[in-house]
Design a protein around this motif. Sequence first.
Motif, mmCIF file in Angstrom:
data_model
loop_
_atom_site.group_PDB
_atom_site.id
_atom_site.type_symbol
_atom_site.label_atom_id
_atom_site.label_comp_id
_atom_site.label_asym_id
_atom_site.label_seq_id
_atom_site.Cartn_x
_atom_site.Cartn_y
_atom_site.Cartn_z
ATOM 1 N N VAL A 208 -2.487 -1.185 4.547
ATOM 2 C CA VAL A 208 -1.140 -1.239 5.128
ATOM 3 C C VAL A 208 -0.209 -2.160 4.336
ATOM 4 C CG1 VAL A 208 -1.966 -0.715 7.447
ATOM 5 C CG2 VAL A 208 -1.655 -3.099 6.758
ATOM 6 N N GLY A 209 -0.717 -2.732 3.239
ATOM 7 C CA GLY A 209 0.143 -3.555 2.392
ATOM 8 C C GLY A 209 0.424 -4.936 2.936
ATOM 9 N N LEU A 210 -0.571 -5.529 3.605
ATOM 10 C CA LEU A 210 -0.378 -6.903 4.094
ATOM 11 C C LEU A 210 -1.203 -7.901 3.269
ATOM 12 C CD1 LEU A 210 -0.298 -6.529 7.996
ATOM 13 C CD2 LEU A 210 1.553 -7.337 6.546
ATOM 14 N N THR A 211 -1.621 -7.468 2.085
ATOM 15 C CA THR A 211 -2.417 -8.345 1.236
ATOM 16 C C THR A 211 -1.632 -9.631 0.955
ATOM 17 O OG1 THR A 211 -3.129 -6.292 0.228
ATOM 18 C CG2 THR A 211 -3.858 -8.323 -0.842
ATOM 19 N N GLY A 212 -2.309 -10.750 1.113
ATOM 20 C CA GLY A 212 -1.654 -12.046 0.913
ATOM 21 C C GLY A 212 -1.153 -12.667 2.205
ATOM 22 N N PHE A 213 -1.162 -11.879 3.280
ATOM 23 C CA PHE A 213 -0.668 -12.398 4.565
ATOM 24 C C PHE A 213 -1.801 -12.590 5.579
ATOM 25 C CE2 PHE A 213 3.028 -10.576 2.581
ATOM 26 C CZ PHE A 213 4.037 -11.459 2.916
ATOM 27 N N GLU A 214 -3.037 -12.534 5.079
ATOM 28 C CA GLU A 214 -4.213 -12.583 5.952
ATOM 29 C C GLU A 214 -4.176 -13.747 6.939
ATOM 30 O OE1 GLU A 214 -4.253 -12.219 2.728
ATOM 31 O OE2 GLU A 214 -5.465 -10.469 2.219
ATOM 32 N N ASP A 215 -3.772 -14.923 6.448
ATOM 33 C CA ASP A 215 -3.874 -16.125 7.281
ATOM 34 C C ASP A 215 -2.558 -16.513 7.956
ATOM 35 O OD1 ASP A 215 -6.560 -16.350 6.660
ATOM 36 O OD2 ASP A 215 -6.111 -17.399 4.781
ATOM 37 N N LYS A 216 -1.578 -15.615 7.888
ATOM 38 C CA LYS A 216 -0.302 -15.895 8.559
ATOM 39 C C LYS A 216 -0.423 -15.599 10.051
ATOM 40 C CE LYS A 216 2.374 -16.686 4.905
ATOM 41 N NZ LYS A 216 2.437 -18.101 4.543
ATOM 42 N N PHE A 217 0.374 -16.312 10.824
ATOM 43 C CA PHE A 217 0.441 -16.014 12.256
ATOM 44 C C PHE A 217 1.586 -15.029 12.498
ATOM 45 C CE2 PHE A 217 -2.083 -19.860 12.411
ATOM 46 C CZ PHE A 217 -2.968 -19.578 13.444
ATOM 47 N N PRO A 218 1.493 -14.225 13.561
ATOM 48 C CA PRO A 218 2.511 -13.184 13.796
ATOM 49 C C PRO A 218 3.951 -13.683 13.753
ATOM 50 C CG PRO A 218 0.670 -12.833 15.252
ATOM 51 C CD PRO A 218 0.373 -14.109 14.512
ATOM 52 N N HIS A 219 4.216 -14.900 14.246
ATOM 53 C CA HIS A 219 5.612 -15.352 14.251
ATOM 54 C C HIS A 219 6.152 -15.602 12.856
ATOM 55 C CE1 HIS A 219 5.276 -19.810 13.516
ATOM 56 N NE2 HIS A 219 4.018 -19.524 13.770
ATOM 57 N N GLU A 220 5.257 -15.576 11.868
ATOM 58 C CA GLU A 220 5.709 -15.763 10.488
ATOM 59 C C GLU A 220 5.970 -14.421 9.801
ATOM 60 O OE1 GLU A 220 3.375 -19.542 8.818
ATOM 61 O OE2 GLU A 220 2.042 -18.201 9.897
ATOM 62 N N SER B 185 7.747 -10.402 9.584
ATOM 63 C CA SER B 185 8.922 -9.628 9.984
ATOM 64 C C SER B 185 8.489 -8.552 10.972
ATOM 65 C CB SER B 185 9.540 -8.978 8.755
ATOM 66 O OG SER B 185 8.662 -7.992 8.262
ATOM 67 N N GLY B 186 9.452 -7.929 11.627
ATOM 68 C CA GLY B 186 9.150 -6.887 12.609
ATOM 69 C C GLY B 186 8.324 -5.752 12.005
ATOM 70 N N GLY B 187 8.690 -5.345 10.806
ATOM 71 C CA GLY B 187 7.972 -4.264 10.139
ATOM 72 C C GLY B 187 6.527 -4.647 9.838
ATOM 73 N N MET B 188 6.344 -5.891 9.401
ATOM 74 C CA MET B 188 4.991 -6.359 9.083
ATOM 75 C C MET B 188 4.122 -6.436 10.337
ATOM 76 S SD MET B 188 6.021 -9.321 6.498
ATOM 77 C CE MET B 188 4.914 -9.595 5.166
ATOM 78 N N LYS B 189 4.756 -6.832 11.464
ATOM 79 C CA LYS B 189 3.990 -6.889 12.708
ATOM 80 C C LYS B 189 3.459 -5.505 13.065
ATOM 81 C CE LYS B 189 6.417 -10.786 14.764
ATOM 82 N NZ LYS B 189 7.561 -11.149 15.585
ATOM 83 N N GLN B 190 4.304 -4.485 12.856
ATOM 84 C CA GLN B 190 3.862 -3.135 13.188
ATOM 85 C C GLN B 190 2.792 -2.644 12.211
ATOM 86 O OE1 GLN B 190 4.612 -3.483 16.098
ATOM 87 N NE2 GLN B 190 5.343 -1.457 16.623
ATOM 88 N N ARG B 191 2.910 -3.025 10.943
ATOM 89 C CA ARG B 191 1.842 -2.690 9.995
ATOM 90 C C ARG B 191 0.534 -3.309 10.449
ATOM 91 N NH1 ARG B 191 4.165 -2.386 4.179
ATOM 92 N NH2 ARG B 191 6.343 -2.090 4.724
ATOM 93 N N CYS B 192 0.645 -4.554 10.934
ATOM 94 C CA CYS B 192 -0.532 -5.270 11.415
ATOM 95 C C CYS B 192 -1.151 -4.522 12.598
ATOM 96 C CB CYS B 192 -0.132 -6.679 11.800
ATOM 97 S SG CYS B 192 -1.488 -7.723 12.330
ATOM 98 N N GLN B 193 -0.300 -4.040 13.482
ATOM 99 C CA GLN B 193 -0.808 -3.285 14.641
ATOM 100 C C GLN B 193 -1.499 -2.006 14.197
ATOM 101 O OE1 GLN B 193 0.318 -2.218 18.699
ATOM 102 N NE2 GLN B 193 2.340 -2.935 18.102
ATOM 103 N N VAL B 194 -0.885 -1.310 13.227
ATOM 104 C CA VAL B 194 -1.486 -0.070 12.733
ATOM 105 C C VAL B 194 -2.857 -0.370 12.121
ATOM 106 C CG1 VAL B 194 -1.268 1.760 11.002
ATOM 107 C CG2 VAL B 194 0.712 1.127 12.400
ATOM 108 N N ALA B 195 -2.910 -1.443 11.328
ATOM 109 C CA ALA B 195 -4.182 -1.819 10.694
ATOM 110 C C ALA B 195 -5.227 -2.177 11.744
ATOM 111 C CB ALA B 195 -3.970 -2.998 9.746
ATOM 112 N N ARG B 196 -4.799 -2.891 12.786
ATOM 113 C CA ARG B 196 -5.732 -3.282 13.846
ATOM 114 C C ARG B 196 -6.334 -2.042 14.507
ATOM 115 N NH1 ARG B 196 -3.685 -6.563 19.105
ATOM 116 N NH2 ARG B 196 -2.543 -4.651 19.473
ATOM 117 N N THR B 197 -5.455 -1.059 14.767
ATOM 118 C CA THR B 197 -5.926 0.160 15.412
ATOM 119 C C THR B 197 -6.873 0.935 14.504
ATOM 120 O OG1 THR B 197 -3.823 0.226 16.566
ATOM 121 C CG2 THR B 197 -5.126 2.234 16.595
#
Lengths: 290, 264
Positions: A152-164, A166-178
Amino acid sequence: MDDGGREVARARHCCNEIIITGAAMNSMTPKLVVEGLTHYYPDEYTGESVHALEDINLELYEGELVSVVGPSGCGKSTLLNILAGLLPYKIGTASVDGNVIHGPGPDRGVVFQEHAILPWRTVAKNIGHGLEIRRVPQAEREKRVQEFIDLVGLTGFEDKFPHELSGGMKQRCQVARTLCSDPVVMLMDEPFAAVDAQTRITLQEELNRIAMATHKTILFITHSVEEAAFLADRCLVFSARPGRLKEIVKIDIPREQRNWTNMNDNAIFISARDRILASVREEVSIAVEE
Amino acid sequence: MDRLWWHFQQLLKIDAMNLVILVIVVLIGWTIISETIPNPARYLPSPLAVSLSSVDMLVKGLLPSYYSDTLVRLIIGSSIGLAAGIPFGLLLGLNKTVADMFHPMMNFFQSVSGIAIFPIVVIWWGNSDTTVLAVILYTSFFPIAFNVLSGVREIPIRYVNAARTMGASRYQIMKDVLFPGAMPHIATGSRLSIGFAWRAVIAGEMLAGRQGLGWMIFTGQDADRTAEVILGMVMIGLTWIILDHYLLRPIEADTIERWGLVQR
C-alpha cells in the motif's frame, strides 16, 4: 461496449436474470451469496420501523470488484453492516464461502469510512492486529505486515502513530490491515469519502492496482458514480428506500487499462458511468419527492 | 526515560528559576508578617522557627516515622483502590446497558467525599488503622472507576467494530481497544484518585487518631506547637508537588501525548 449495453438493457428488465446469466458464465462457486435479504430496523429517534432493504439477491465471484451505489438512505451501509456481521438480520440469507453469516468473522475484512485504525498502535501494529488476534507467531506476522506495508506504499511509516499520518495514509493503513488478515471477501464502506479530491483519485488508482495484485473479492460501497464506474467489474444500483437492486451495470475494462489518464476517453467507462448516473438520479428524484 | 530527563531539564531551565524567586518572595513575606504580629510562636512562627522545629523532629526521629506512616498508608490504599477501580470500570464498560445503569450510581459515590463517609466507617471499625485504610480505599476507588467507565463509554464504536470484524474476543477487545482507549481517563482518573487519597490519609489520621502527618498537625494544634502544624502542611504540599510532577505527569505524557489523544 455492445455487450455491456445489452447486459444493461436486460438488467433493467429483470436484475435476477442477469445474476443467473452471470453464474452460468462463471463456473466457479461464488465467494459471497446474498439471497432474499430483507431488513427492517427501528428508527433511532422515533422508534418507527424503517424498511431498509427489500429482497436483495447478489453473488460475488472470486477476484471480482463489485460496487454499490444509490441515493442516501438506500440501505447500502445497512447491507455492508449485515455482511460484516455487525448487524443481525432475520429475513433471507447471506453467506461467505458457503458459511452463513452469524456475527463478525475474519473471513470478511471491513474497511470503514472513518478512520478506524487504533490511535494507540503504530502503523505496523495496526496492520498486524488481525494476525495478533489470531495468534499468528511474531516472525510470520512481521513478514506479512511488511509485505502489505510495501503493497500500500506505507514503507518507512511502520513506526508512526495514526495521528502522524494524512487522511489518505490512514485509509491505506486500513486497507493494508484488512488485506493482511487475508479475508475471503473485503467489504469497503465509502472508504475514500473523507479524503480530498486529489488523494481520492490516487487512492482509487492504488486500489485498482491492489485488486489486480491480490485478486481479492471486493464489495465497494460508494456515493461517487465516477468512483464506482472506475473501480468496478459490476456496479449495483440501489433504489431509494427500501433499497432494492434496481440495475446491474457491467464495466468490462481490463484492470491494466484503468487509470485516470485515459479512463475519461474510454467509451465503455463513459457509457457505464452515464448509465449509472442516470439510474441513480432517477432514484434521487424519487427520494426527494417523498 | 529520555522523556523524563527532558522534563527534568525543562523544569530546571524555566520553572526552577521562577520557583526559586517565588519561594524567596513568599518566605520574605512570611517572615515580615511573623515578625510584626504579637506572639508569633502561637499564631504564625517564622520560617526559621519552622525549620528549627523540623530539625528537632528529624533528630528525634519523629518526622521520618510520621512521614513514612502516612506515605505507606497512601501507597497501600491508593494502589488497592486503583488496582480494583480500573478493572471494575472496564468491566462495567463492556456492556452498554450495564454501563448506563451504573453510571449515575458511580457518579453519586464519587461525589460523596472521604470526610463525609468517615463517621459511618468509624461506627463500623472504630478509631483504627482499618478505618483509615477503608476511607483511603473508598476515596481512591470511585474517582478512578467512574473515570474509566466514562472513558470506555467515549471510545468510538468503530474501534470496537473494527476489532470485532477481525474476530477479536471480548477479552481481546478489552485488552486491545477498551483499556488503551480509556487510557487518557485512566491517567487523569489516577491523578484524581491519588490526590483524593492523599487528602483522605491526612484527614483519616486526624479523625481516627493514627500516627502520621495528620496526627502531627492535629496534636501540634492541641499542644500549641504551631511550628509543627505548619511543618506538616508544608510536607503535605511538597509531597504532592513532587509526586505529581515527577511521577504522575510523566506517565500521562508518555502514553497519551504520544498517541495524539491529547494535545498540549
